[in-house]
Design a protein around this motif. Structure first.
Motif, PDB file in Angstrom:
ATOM      1  N   GLU A 117      30.244 -24.377 -29.215  1.00 32.62           N
ATOM      2  CA  GLU A 117      30.141 -24.665 -27.870  1.00 32.62           C
ATOM      3  C   GLU A 117      28.702 -25.227 -27.778  1.00 32.62           C
ATOM      4  OE1 GLU A 117      29.792 -21.987 -23.705  1.00 32.62           O
ATOM      5  OE2 GLU A 117      30.092 -20.870 -25.528  1.00 32.62           O
ATOM      6  N   MET A 118      27.750 -24.846 -28.366  1.00 36.59           N
ATOM      7  CA  MET A 118      26.332 -25.520 -28.124  1.00 36.59           C
ATOM      8  C   MET A 118      26.216 -26.924 -28.568  1.00 36.59           C
ATOM      9  SD  MET A 118      22.766 -24.871 -30.100  1.00 36.59           S
ATOM     10  CE  MET A 118      23.384 -25.873 -31.416  1.00 36.59           C
ATOM     11  N   PHE A 119      26.927 -27.102 -29.754  1.00 36.54           N
ATOM     12  CA  PHE A 119      27.067 -28.492 -30.313  1.00 36.54           C
ATOM     13  C   PHE A 119      27.863 -29.489 -29.450  1.00 36.54           C
ATOM     14  CE2 PHE A 119      28.575 -31.732 -33.455  1.00 36.54           C
ATOM     15  CZ  PHE A 119      27.599 -32.252 -33.774  1.00 36.54           C
ATOM     16  N   SER A 120      28.988 -28.949 -28.724  1.00 31.35           N
ATOM     17  CA  SER A 120      29.744 -29.614 -27.837  1.00 31.35           C
ATOM     18  C   SER A 120      29.175 -29.772 -26.565  1.00 31.35           C
ATOM     19  CB  SER A 120      31.096 -29.112 -27.754  1.00 31.35           C
ATOM     20  OG  SER A 120      31.823 -28.985 -29.293  1.00 31.35           O
ATOM     21  N   THR A 121      28.307 -28.977 -25.818  1.00 31.29           N
ATOM     22  CA  THR A 121      28.090 -29.045 -24.566  1.00 31.29           C
ATOM     23  C   THR A 121      26.717 -28.902 -24.197  1.00 31.29           C
ATOM     24  OG1 THR A 121      28.157 -26.789 -24.378  1.00 31.29           O
ATOM     25  CG2 THR A 121      30.333 -27.707 -23.995  1.00 31.29           C
ATOM     26  N   GLY A 122      25.638 -28.654 -25.158  1.00 34.87           N
ATOM     27  CA  GLY A 122      24.270 -28.566 -24.958  1.00 34.87           C
ATOM     28  C   GLY A 122      23.580 -29.924 -25.147  1.00 34.87           C
ATOM     29  N   GLY A 123      22.222 -29.622 -25.926  1.00 35.90           N
ATOM     30  CA  GLY A 123      21.512 -30.674 -26.100  1.00 35.90           C
ATOM     31  C   GLY A 123      21.921 -32.101 -26.471  1.00 35.90           C
ATOM     32  N   MET A 124      23.112 -31.849 -27.313  1.00 35.22           N
ATOM     33  CA  MET A 124      23.669 -33.118 -28.099  1.00 35.22           C
ATOM     34  C   MET A 124      24.297 -33.993 -26.890  1.00 35.22           C
ATOM     35  SD  MET A 124      23.239 -33.591 -31.113  1.00 35.22           S
ATOM     36  CE  MET A 124      24.062 -34.806 -31.143  1.00 35.22           C
ATOM     37  N   THR A 125      24.377 -33.474 -25.564  1.00 34.51           N
ATOM     38  CA  THR A 125      25.154 -34.357 -24.520  1.00 34.51           C
ATOM     39  C   THR A 125      23.976 -35.034 -23.813  1.00 34.51           C
ATOM     40  OG1 THR A 125      25.072 -32.652 -23.056  1.00 34.51           O
ATOM     41  CG2 THR A 125      27.146 -32.710 -24.564  1.00 34.51           C
ATOM     42  N   ALA A 126      22.699 -34.998 -24.142  1.00 30.09           N
ATOM     43  CA  ALA A 126      21.404 -35.677 -23.501  1.00 30.09           C
ATOM     44  C   ALA A 126      21.577 -36.946 -23.672  1.00 30.09           C
ATOM     45  CB  ALA A 126      20.393 -35.124 -23.939  1.00 30.09           C
ATOM     46  N   ASP A 127      21.152 -37.807 -22.500  1.00 30.02           N
ATOM     47  CA  ASP A 127      21.166 -39.251 -22.654  1.00 30.02           C
ATOM     48  C   ASP A 127      19.605 -39.427 -23.497  1.00 30.02           C
ATOM     49  OD1 ASP A 127      20.305 -41.894 -22.047  1.00 30.02           O
ATOM     50  OD2 ASP A 127      20.753 -41.929 -19.978  1.00 30.02           O
ATOM     51  N   TYR A 128      20.097 -39.621 -24.544  1.00 27.63           N
ATOM     52  CA  TYR A 128      18.926 -39.933 -25.478  1.00 27.63           C
ATOM     53  C   TYR A 128      17.941 -41.041 -25.397  1.00 27.63           C
ATOM     54  CZ  TYR A 128      20.401 -35.833 -28.506  1.00 27.63           C
ATOM     55  OH  TYR A 128      20.528 -34.637 -28.856  1.00 27.63           O
ATOM     56  N   HIS A 129      18.153 -42.195 -24.954  1.00 28.55           N
ATOM     57  CA  HIS A 129      17.506 -43.301 -24.718  1.00 28.55           C
ATOM     58  C   HIS A 129      16.635 -42.710 -23.647  1.00 28.55           C
ATOM     59  CE1 HIS A 129      18.757 -45.820 -27.837  1.00 28.55           C
ATOM     60  NE2 HIS A 129      20.286 -45.538 -27.377  1.00 28.55           N
ATOM     61  N   ARG A 130      17.202 -42.247 -22.459  1.00 35.05           N
ATOM     62  CA  ARG A 130      16.053 -41.828 -21.185  1.00 35.05           C
ATOM     63  C   ARG A 130      15.261 -40.618 -21.921  1.00 35.05           C
ATOM     64  NH1 ARG A 130      16.366 -37.786 -17.114  1.00 35.05           N
ATOM     65  NH2 ARG A 130      15.278 -38.620 -15.124  1.00 35.05           N
ATOM     66  N   MET A 131      15.762 -39.965 -22.540  1.00 37.20           N
ATOM     67  CA  MET A 131      14.918 -38.908 -23.166  1.00 37.20           C
ATOM     68  C   MET A 131      13.742 -39.250 -23.792  1.00 37.20           C
ATOM     69  SD  MET A 131      15.957 -35.286 -24.816  1.00 37.20           S
ATOM     70  CE  MET A 131      16.603 -36.153 -26.417  1.00 37.20           C
ATOM     71  N   LYS A 132      14.143 -40.482 -24.820  1.00 44.14           N
ATOM     72  CA  LYS A 132      12.960 -41.116 -25.587  1.00 44.14           C
ATOM     73  C   LYS A 132      12.081 -41.524 -24.764  1.00 44.14           C
ATOM     74  CE  LYS A 132      12.181 -44.945 -28.790  1.00 44.14           C
ATOM     75  NZ  LYS A 132      11.068 -44.216 -29.224  1.00 44.14           N
ATOM     76  N   SER A 133      12.436 -42.348 -23.546  1.00 48.74           N
ATOM     77  CA  SER A 133      11.484 -42.896 -22.583  1.00 48.74           C
ATOM     78  C   SER A 133      10.408 -41.899 -21.950  1.00 48.74           C
ATOM     79  CB  SER A 133      12.186 -43.590 -21.554  1.00 48.74           C
ATOM     80  OG  SER A 133      11.276 -44.016 -20.468  1.00 48.74           O
ATOM     81  N   ASN A 134      10.868 -40.663 -21.670  1.00 42.70           N
ATOM     82  CA  ASN A 134      10.077 -39.657 -20.939  1.00 42.70           C
ATOM     83  C   ASN A 134       9.259 -38.999 -22.155  1.00 42.70           C
ATOM     84  OD1 ASN A 134      11.434 -39.933 -18.404  1.00 42.70           O
ATOM     85  ND2 ASN A 134      12.924 -38.156 -19.043  1.00 42.70           N
ATOM     86  N   ILE A 135       9.603 -38.960 -23.260  1.00 40.08           N
ATOM     87  CA  ILE A 135       8.785 -38.236 -24.348  1.00 40.08           C
ATOM     88  C   ILE A 135       7.720 -39.321 -24.643  1.00 40.08           C
ATOM     89  CG2 ILE A 135       8.956 -37.871 -27.123  1.00 40.08           C
ATOM     90  CD1 ILE A 135      11.585 -36.774 -26.551  1.00 40.08           C
ATOM     91  N   SER A 136       7.988 -40.446 -24.765  1.00 42.05           N
ATOM     92  CA  SER A 136       6.746 -41.619 -24.838  1.00 42.05           C
ATOM     93  C   SER A 136       5.920 -41.504 -23.739  1.00 42.05           C
ATOM     94  CB  SER A 136       7.608 -42.906 -24.972  1.00 42.05           C
ATOM     95  OG  SER A 136       8.373 -42.856 -26.321  1.00 42.05           O
ATOM     96  N   ARG A 137       6.328 -41.380 -22.563  1.00 39.08           N
ATOM     97  CA  ARG A 137       5.407 -41.351 -21.361  1.00 39.08           C
ATOM     98  C   ARG A 137       4.299 -40.108 -21.707  1.00 39.08           C
ATOM     99  NH1 ARG A 137       6.715 -40.118 -16.555  1.00 39.08           N
ATOM    100  NH2 ARG A 137       8.693 -39.495 -16.787  1.00 39.08           N
ATOM    101  N   LEU A 138       4.989 -38.977 -21.990  1.00 44.53           N
ATOM    102  CA  LEU A 138       4.222 -37.834 -22.280  1.00 44.53           C
ATOM    103  C   LEU A 138       3.408 -37.765 -23.379  1.00 44.53           C
ATOM    104  CD1 LEU A 138       3.289 -34.935 -21.434  1.00 44.53           C
ATOM    105  CD2 LEU A 138       5.204 -34.053 -22.636  1.00 44.53           C
ATOM    106  N   LEU A 139       3.848 -38.477 -24.398  1.00 44.68           N
ATOM    107  CA  LEU A 139       3.066 -38.852 -25.467  1.00 44.68           C
ATOM    108  C   LEU A 139       1.557 -39.566 -25.111  1.00 44.68           C
ATOM    109  CD1 LEU A 139       2.628 -38.725 -28.708  1.00 44.68           C
ATOM    110  CD2 LEU A 139       3.816 -40.837 -28.854  1.00 44.68           C
ATOM    111  N   SER A 140       1.752 -40.605 -24.425  1.00 48.53           N
ATOM    112  CA  SER A 140       0.679 -41.488 -23.964  1.00 48.53           C
ATOM    113  C   SER A 140      -0.373 -40.597 -23.214  1.00 48.53           C
ATOM    114  CB  SER A 140       1.355 -42.641 -23.027  1.00 48.53           C
ATOM    115  OG  SER A 140       2.063 -43.484 -23.738  1.00 48.53           O
ATOM    116  N   ARG A 141       0.371 -39.782 -22.286  1.00 49.34           N
ATOM    117  CA  ARG A 141      -0.615 -38.668 -21.757  1.00 49.34           C
ATOM    118  C   ARG A 141      -1.489 -37.697 -22.559  1.00 49.34           C
ATOM    119  NH1 ARG A 141      -3.744 -35.508 -20.099  1.00 49.34           N
ATOM    120  NH2 ARG A 141      -3.810 -34.521 -18.472  1.00 49.34           N
ATOM    121  N   LEU A 142      -1.030 -37.427 -23.661  1.00 48.77           N
ATOM    122  CA  LEU A 142      -1.322 -36.375 -24.630  1.00 48.77           C
ATOM    123  C   LEU A 142      -2.453 -37.122 -25.545  1.00 48.77           C
ATOM    124  CD1 LEU A 142       1.669 -34.116 -25.225  1.00 48.77           C
ATOM    125  CD2 LEU A 142      -0.467 -33.558 -23.802  1.00 48.77           C
ATOM    126  N   GLN A 143      -2.347 -38.449 -25.925  1.00 48.96           N
ATOM    127  CA  GLN A 143      -3.269 -39.125 -26.792  1.00 48.96           C
ATOM    128  C   GLN A 143      -4.703 -38.849 -26.673  1.00 48.96           C
ATOM    129  OE1 GLN A 143      -1.979 -40.363 -29.325  1.00 48.96           O
ATOM    130  NE2 GLN A 143      -0.049 -41.681 -28.947  1.00 48.96           N
TER     131      GLN A 143
END
Length: 318
Positions: A117-143
């Motif tokens: 159920e987790m594999f089918s409906t959870g974190g695997m269903t995220a928009d990975y490219h949008r998430m990458k953009s958000n992670i990169s923004r936070l990474l810039s803040r934490l440098q």
């Protein structure tokens, strides 16, 4: 979305598997129900896919058998849905160094039905490219940040020294030679140089699953000196077995996957938004110096995060 859809997302979108690539699926006898669909998805994409099923390891960080480690060295892509984590193994580190794109999927906790159920409906269903953009923004803040303070209403109050070490992105995308990720992905993490304070783990902890009551750790000079509450006795036994390195505060991580939630399955739980996790044990693979066959993450929910004294609003990055 079904398990076949998520398997194809893993192989095609997250790992970028191409026809003719050597793709190794490393699974075990307890997690074959995830390994086989991923293998079938790789075959559907025209890859030279190989499925290897081994005896489950006894704990996260334990090395796979030598033939498996050797096969990893000669693969373009390795995806490892296993009961215990291969993330912090020399086999994984060495294969990445040789250019393999690797995703580990440590599915230690959970019934077959819950994991599917987790594999089918959870974190695997995220928009990975949008998430990458958000992670990169936070990474810039934490440098360049020198320290992080984490507090919670349950009593966590810990100061984590970062000492100029590098933050690492786990975006769920491994598209270049040597890239490594978890699936599902979605976190920023770092190997601290020191930590002091009280840590109250109220989510999932290591291989013990979702805690019914909190585990409280007292940390001095980067080491656990006292443990009480849920699984404290089990943790003390691990310390005796593994030696003092197992007491090391090895990681500070920030969950960044908006589709992930707490299932009692650490692989996804540590990616959930509005959580942080601190891990004990091994961090040799991401900038630390502790090399023990243990890496146990503890999830802290609803934290306040202060970066060099300024409060961080994680919601701006999810």
């Amino acid at each position: 979305m079904g398990i076949k859809d998520s398997a194809m997302i893993a192989v095609k979108d997250c790992m970028g598997v191409k026809p003719g690539e050597n793709v190794l699926i490393v699974s075990d006898t307890e997690r074959d129900f995830i390994g086989v669909p991923i293998y079938e998805a790789a075959m559907e994409l025209g890859a030279e896919a190989v499925y290897v099923e081994m005896k489950p390891r006894t704990m996260s960080g334990e090395e796979p058998p030598e033939p498996v480690a050797e096969a990893m060295l000669h693969s373009d892509v390795v995806i490892a849905p296993t009961k215990f984590s291969l993330t912090h193994t020399r086999a994984r580190i060495n294969a990445c160094s040789r250019g393999a794109r690797i995703a580990t999927m440590p599915l230690t906790e959970g019934t077959r039905g819950l994991i599917m159920e987790m594999f089918s409906t959870g974190g695997m269903t995220a928009d990975y490219h949008r998430m990458k953009s958000n992670i990169s923004r936070l990474l810039s803040r934490l440098q360049g940040v020198k320290q992080a303070r984490i507090t919670t209403a349950l009593g966590t109050d810990i100061l984590v020294e970062l000492g100029g070490r590098k933050w690492h992105e786990d975006t769920g995308l491994a598209l270049r030679p040597g890239d490594f990720t978890n699936l599902p992905g979605g976190e920023l993490f770092i190997a601290p140089t020191n930590a002091n304070g009280r840590l109250v783990i109220d989510g999932t902890f290591g291989d013990f699953g979702l805690l019914e009551t909190p585990l409280e750790l007292l940390i001095e000079n980067g080491m656990v000196v006292e443990a009480k509450g849920a699984h404290a006795d089990d943790l003390k036994e691990l310390f005796k077995k593994m030696g003092p390195g197992a007491r090391t505060v090895a990681e500070l991580g920030i969950g960044m996957n908006p589709k992930a939630r707490l299932w009692g399955i650490l692989l996804e739980d540590e990616k959930a938004g509005n959580t942080v996790h601190l891990a004990l044990g091994n961090n040799i693979g991401f900038g630390g110096t502790c090399d023990v066959p243990l890496h146990a993450d503890g999830i802290v929910t609803n934290p306040a995060i202060y970066i060099d004294g300024k409060k961080l609003d994680i919601g701006e990055y999810l």
